[in-house]
Design a protein around this motif. Structure first.
Motif, mmCIF file in Angstrom:
data_model
loop_
_atom_site.group_PDB
_atom_site.id
_atom_site.type_symbol
_atom_site.label_atom_id
_atom_site.label_comp_id
_atom_site.label_asym_id
_atom_site.label_seq_id
_atom_site.Cartn_x
_atom_site.Cartn_y
_atom_site.Cartn_z
ATOM 1 N N GLN A 21 5.586 -6.479 -7.144
ATOM 2 C CA GLN A 21 6.671 -6.197 -8.103
ATOM 3 C C GLN A 21 7.613 -5.115 -7.557
ATOM 4 O OE1 GLN A 21 7.057 -7.755 -11.034
ATOM 5 N NE2 GLN A 21 5.103 -8.787 -11.327
ATOM 6 N N ARG A 22 7.851 -5.100 -6.265
ATOM 7 C CA ARG A 22 8.669 -4.038 -5.678
ATOM 8 C C ARG A 22 10.157 -4.318 -5.849
ATOM 9 N NH1 ARG A 22 4.675 -3.332 -0.511
ATOM 10 N NH2 ARG A 22 3.246 -1.873 -1.535
ATOM 11 N N ASP A 23 10.858 -3.373 -6.489
ATOM 12 C CA ASP A 23 12.298 -3.507 -6.646
ATOM 13 C C ASP A 23 13.063 -2.474 -5.810
ATOM 14 O OD1 ASP A 23 11.434 -1.389 -8.194
ATOM 15 O OD2 ASP A 23 12.142 -2.213 -10.091
ATOM 16 N N LEU A 24 12.337 -1.653 -5.030
ATOM 17 C CA LEU A 24 12.985 -0.743 -4.079
ATOM 18 C C LEU A 24 12.073 -0.582 -2.862
ATOM 19 C CD1 LEU A 24 15.578 1.034 -3.793
ATOM 20 C CD2 LEU A 24 14.131 2.968 -4.468
ATOM 21 N N PRO A 25 11.945 -1.641 -2.056
ATOM 22 C CA PRO A 25 11.016 -1.582 -0.926
ATOM 23 C C PRO A 25 11.506 -0.740 0.241
ATOM 24 C CG PRO A 25 12.167 -3.681 -0.942
ATOM 25 C CD PRO A 25 12.571 -2.963 -2.193
ATOM 26 N N ASP A 26 12.818 -0.477 0.310
ATOM 27 C CA ASP A 26 13.373 0.229 1.464
ATOM 28 C C ASP A 26 14.475 1.180 1.001
ATOM 29 O OD1 ASP A 26 13.859 0.979 4.081
ATOM 30 O OD2 ASP A 26 15.204 -0.711 4.477
ATOM 31 N N PRO A 27 14.112 2.327 0.406
ATOM 32 C CA PRO A 27 15.129 3.256 -0.095
ATOM 33 C C PRO A 27 15.979 3.831 1.026
ATOM 34 C CG PRO A 27 12.961 4.267 -0.130
ATOM 35 C CD PRO A 27 12.741 2.833 0.219
ATOM 36 N N ASP A 28 17.227 4.151 0.707
ATOM 37 C CA ASP A 28 18.139 4.685 1.717
ATOM 38 C C ASP A 28 18.189 6.209 1.724
ATOM 39 O OD1 ASP A 28 19.491 5.170 -0.640
ATOM 40 O OD2 ASP A 28 21.246 3.948 -0.157
ATOM 41 N N PHE A 29 17.422 6.859 0.841
ATOM 42 C CA PHE A 29 17.480 8.316 0.729
ATOM 43 C C PHE A 29 16.228 8.994 1.257
ATOM 44 C CE2 PHE A 29 16.124 6.361 -3.232
ATOM 45 C CZ PHE A 29 14.928 7.006 -3.508
ATOM 46 N N THR A 47 12.245 8.173 3.709
ATOM 47 C CA THR A 47 11.362 7.255 4.419
ATOM 48 C C THR A 47 10.187 6.917 3.508
ATOM 49 O OG1 THR A 47 11.968 8.218 6.556
ATOM 50 C CG2 THR A 47 9.928 6.930 6.452
ATOM 51 N N LEU A 48 9.949 5.632 3.294
ATOM 52 C CA LEU A 48 8.844 5.179 2.448
ATOM 53 C C LEU A 48 7.813 4.474 3.307
ATOM 54 C CD1 LEU A 48 7.459 4.464 -0.262
ATOM 55 C CD2 LEU A 48 9.019 2.500 -0.434
ATOM 56 N N ARG A 49 6.580 4.938 3.221
ATOM 57 C CA ARG A 49 5.488 4.325 3.964
ATOM 58 C C ARG A 49 4.300 4.086 3.029
ATOM 59 N NH1 ARG A 49 9.095 3.493 6.698
ATOM 60 N NH2 ARG A 49 9.499 4.127 8.865
ATOM 61 N N PHE A 50 3.503 3.080 3.357
ATOM 62 C CA PHE A 50 2.367 2.698 2.526
ATOM 63 C C PHE A 50 1.062 2.928 3.283
ATOM 64 C CE2 PHE A 50 6.019 0.147 1.298
ATOM 65 C CZ PHE A 50 6.036 0.311 -0.083
#
Length: 363
Positions: A49-57, A59-62
């Motif tokens: 249910q990801r609606d922001l998988p790659d934010p521009d503000f 670094t997002l890591r899992f």
């Protein structure tokens, strides 16, 4: 500064209010020139249910488990500040790892403070244990008021600071739209909120069959008997929140029981609706009248008849109240305000811990 955040979710707003809170805060924090790494536990209910998988503000890591989290040991160790959020899976173990590893400011951001304190009181240490609290340099709390002193005196927090939720006023703004509902509610199902929702919306719908209502959010039991004039929407993505509020003549704010008892716990939905200049009907709790003036910037409701009276307000009165509420947000509750508060408190804390952790060097 370099900030590492370990939070419940940034990528998915499904069934939680954490994602929108983190998005607004961290975007504004990044705009102040800071570098952010967000580490999120990879769980199936958010993965799908990801609606922001790659934010521009930021670094997002899992990471899949605690062992894989150690891949970011260097980033956590060297960061100027590391923030652990409430409801993080294995939050106690994550907190211990951060406290043993981070050389910068170590802080906890509780977006559920009254719920957390109730859990601690009954020995439920799902994501926070009492012995961790003194070792977080700052306890950022969704709840202000007397709770902050309680955290410092009862749980020996070195510094408990209010960090209310906020909104991006460029995203949450008034939109031209034809009203679709007389009264709406946006929120995930909760056992302790449902009686209030029943009294303030469901019963009002039964008594005013000529009016239109909406309840939006996931996890509502199929056994609920919704009146025919109540529309159900399973999920409204954050990008569609402003349009949802624009289609509402009035919207309802319902607060969980623990948060009513603690007071000073404004929800992100309350601020979002106000930012969209949609008049809000709210249940009542200590501190609310210090955020919005009742009767001028917000409507307070104890019973169904209070809602029915609000539904009878003319368009001009509703518009004036909505505009007044948005002014409150622009003056005090934008993401920019919160990012400045976060930066200030992290810098103050960094000065206090320099002598014990000299590797810290916030710019």
């Amino acid at each position: 500064m370099k900030l590492v955040v370990l939070g419940l979710s940034l990528s998915s707003s499904w069934g939680n209010g954490h994602a929108t809170t983190f998005r607004a805060l961290l975007r504004a924090f990044a705009e102040r020139g800071h570098d952010i790494l967000f580490l999120e536990r990879d769980v199936p209910w958010y993965r799908n249910q990801r609606d922001l998988p790659d934010p521009d503000f930021c670094t997002l890591r899992f990471y899949s488990d605690l062992e894989e989290l150690k891949r970011w040991t260097a980033e956590i160790r060297d960061a100027d500040a590391v923030m652990v959020g409430s409801y993080v899976p294995d939050g106690v173990a994550v907190g211990r790892f951060v406290q043993e590893t981070a050389e910068g400011v170590r802080c906890f951001y509780d977006i559920d403070t009254p719920v957390t304190l109730a859990k601690l009181a009954r020995g439920d240490f799902e994501y926070l244990a009492p012995e961790l609290i003194p070792n977080y340099d700052v306890y950022f709390s969704f709840t202000g008021g007397p709770t902050l002193r309680f955290l410092e005196e009862q749980y020996r927090s070195p510094a408990a600071r209010a960090l209310y939720c906020s909104v991006d006023e460029q995203v949450y703004r008034p939109l031209p739209a034809e009203p679709r509902w007389d009264l709406s509610y946006l929120g995930t199902y909760s056992d302790d909120r449902q009686p209030t929702l029943d009294a303030l919306l469901v019963e009002a719908a039964r008594l005013a069959p000529e009016r239109r209502f909406c309840v939006a959010g996931p996890q509502y039991p199929a056994t609920i008997d919704w009146p025919a004039n109540v529309e159900r929407i399973e999920h409204v993505p954050p990008a569609e929140h402003p349009a949802f509020y624009a289609a509402s003549r009035l919207t309802l704010n319902v607060t969980r029981a623990d948060m009513i008892a603690a007071g000073w716990s404004p929800s992100v939905r309350l601020f979002e609706a106000a930012a969209c200049a949609t008049p809000v009907i709210s249940d009542i709790w200590p501190g609310l009248d210090q955020l919005f003036r009742p009767g001028e910037q917000i409507i307070l409701a104890r019973r169904t008849n209070d809602v029915l009276a609000a539904l009878a307000l003319d368009d001009a009165a509703r518009r004036n109240m909505g505009v007044a509420a948005r002014h409150v947000i622009l003056e005090s509750h934008t993401a920019g305000h919160r990012a400045a508060e976060l930066e200030r408190d992290l810098l103050v804390s960094s000065e206090q811990v320099r002598s014990t952790r000299p590797a810290l060097a916030l710019s």
